[in-house]
Design an enzyme around this catalytic site. Structure first.
Site, short mmCIF file in Angstrom:
data_model
loop_
_atom_site.label_atom_id
_atom_site.label_comp_id
_atom_site.label_asym_id
_atom_site.label_seq_id
_atom_site.Cartn_x
_atom_site.Cartn_y
_atom_site.Cartn_z
CB SER A 184 -7.77 10.36 9.81
OG SER A 184 -7.15 9.28 9.74
CB SER A 185 -8.78 15.30 11.09
OG SER A 185 -7.73 15.94 10.21
CG ASP A 187 0.00 3.68 9.63
OD1 ASP A 187 -0.05 4.68 9.07
OD2 ASP A 187 -1.07 3.68 10.49
CB CYS A 212 -2.94 6.60 5.44
SG CYS A 212 -3.05 7.71 6.36
CG HIS A 231 0.38 8.64 11.08
ND1 HIS A 231 -0.18 7.28 11.09
CD2 HIS A 231 1.56 7.67 12.15
CE1 HIS A 231 -0.28 6.46 12.21
NE2 HIS A 231 0.84 6.39 12.52
CG ASP A 281 0.39 10.34 5.98
OD1 ASP A 281 -0.20 10.32 7.10
OD2 ASP A 281 0.39 8.96 4.95
NE ARG A 295 -3.43 18.94 12.11
CZ ARG A 295 -4.09 18.04 11.26
NH1 ARG A 295 -3.30 16.85 10.56
NH2 ARG A 295 -5.14 17.46 11.46
CG ASP A 297 3.54 4.59 14.34
OD1 ASP A 297 3.39 3.52 15.00
OD2 ASP A 297 1.42 5.16 14.49
N1 GLY Z 1 -2.92 12.50 11.17
C1 GLY Z 1 -4.23 12.34 10.52
C2 GLY Z 1 -4.55 13.31 10.46
O1 GLY Z 1 -4.83 14.44 10.52
O2 GLY Z 1 -5.95 13.01 10.01
#
Ligand code: GLY
Length: 368
Positions: free
Chosen positions: A297-298, A107, A350, A244, A246, A263, A195
């Site tokens: 995060s997801s 980051d 990350c 972010h 990634d 996405r 970032d």
């Molecule tokens: N932005 C990171 C995620 O999707 O969790």
């Protein structure tokens, strides 16, 4: 002459990397940048303070094992120096109850060729995080006469940098998706913000996510700072919390990128890839229905992989679908247990920052 710092892309053979640490990591109190970035149904809402020692120890076990595995493969690994994150901080413009941590070096640090650039960051709680990396960067500077240590202008992060109406809990996820599709994000254009984890390096081309943590002024700053590069802004409209790049877009080798199927990169932004013969493949579904507890995060950290070389990729060990897909794409998969570290700032990409990969700056988009 010794070269310590040199890395132009996300896939050339990795020789030296920084791996984060979970020590002392805190969940910072709310701030203007953070509330809209924490989903309404997240268990992190209303929670702040130091993370439990038990979770820190479990995360560190996985981080240490990951670092040891990389070293066994002949990759030099360095680690940041944590500071006391559980203390109040202040600048002349604001004060804040605590800092965050130093698990995700990705980051903060962007390596482009012989340069390591400290990002502006966009959270007040992360304003001082660069301090954890200064001992390493000074060492690389001492060892490598060509190393360039740069820091982007530290932002003021006053209330002028954030949209106040973005904070409302009354905004539903559907409404957030519409706002994101209209490129309406929490940060304003008052000053450059980015970032480093919003940037992917493809040789002469840098692809940068415009979202919650990087604004257009930040992308323009990168464009002027790297005049020999082509800097492209990308958007991933299906992500209600675009933070972010990634877990949305992951290059595996020249010509091949994984894209999060929830996405998808918009058609007009795909053109540069299509024109240059790049294949964009939907990433496999995550193996989990929800992230681990207290995680920013997801579930799409499934695609947050670390490429060791154009034939070898580290994937989180429980992500069976992602491992299977990468295997079918003809790359060797190195499974890495890492889910206990996710809450501390993300996945395998990350948790690392490149210092050196073999190879030079190539043009992978010669058709422009
Ligand atoms: N932005 C990171 C995620 O999707 O969790």
């Amino acid at each position: 002459m010794k070269t310590v710092v040199n890395s132009w892309n996300e896939w050339d053979p990795l020789r030296h990397v920084i791996v984060g640490r979970a020590d002392g990591c805190c969940i910072p109190p709310p701030e203007p940048a953070s509330d809209p970035k924490i989903p309404l149904d997240s268990d992190m809402r209303g929670v702040h303070g130091p993370r439990s020692q038990e979770t820190v120890d479990r995360a560190n076990e996985q981080l240490d094992a990951f670092a040891a595995m990389l070293e066994k493969r002949g990759i030099r690994v360095d680690r940041p120096d944590p500071i006391d994150f559980n203390r109040a901080i202040a600048t002349p413009d604001w004060s804040h109850g605590s800092m965050f941590g130093c698990q995700p070096p990705r980051d903060v640090l962007l390596t482009v060729g012989s340069e390591m650039l400290e990002a502006t960051m966009s959270y007040r709680s992360r304003w001082f995080e660069y301090l954890c990396y200064r001992p390493l960067l000074k060492r690389f500077w001492d060892e490598d006469p060509n190393m360039r240590h740069e820091a982007a202008p530290k932002p003021r992060l006053t209330d002028a940098s954030y949209k106040p109406d973005y904070l409302s809990d009354d905004i539903t996820v559907e409404e957030r998706l519409e706002m994101v599709a209209a490129k309406d994000f929490v940060t304003t254009e008052a000053e450059p913000l980015f970032d480093a984890a919003d940037v992917l390096r493809f040789g002469r081309d840098l692809f940068v996510q415009h979202g919650f943590t990087t604004n257009l002024t930040g992308i323009e700053w990168l464009r002027r700072h790297f005049p020999d590069h082509r800097v492209h802004a990308l958007n991933f409209p299906g992500d209600p919390y675009p933070i972010h790049i990634d877990a949305s877009f992951t290059p595996l080798r020249p010509g091949l990128v994984l894209n999060n199927p929830e996405r998808r990169l918009p058609d007009e932004q795909r053109e540069v890839f299509n024109r240059n013969g790049w294949e964009i493949v939907d990433a496999a579904r995550p193996a989990h229905n929800s992230p681990p507890p207290l995680c920013y995060s997801s579930v799409w950290l499934s695609m947050n992989v670390l490429v060791l070389d154009p034939k070898t990729v580290c994937v989180e060990a429980s992500e069976v679908h992602q491992m299977d897909q990468i295997d079918r794409l003809g790359l060797e998969v190195v499974p890495v247990p890492f889910r206990d570290a996710y809450a501390f700032g993300g996945g395998l990409h990350c948790a690392t920052a490149d210092v050196r990969r073999e190879g030079d700056c190539e043009d992978y988009f010669p058709a422009g």
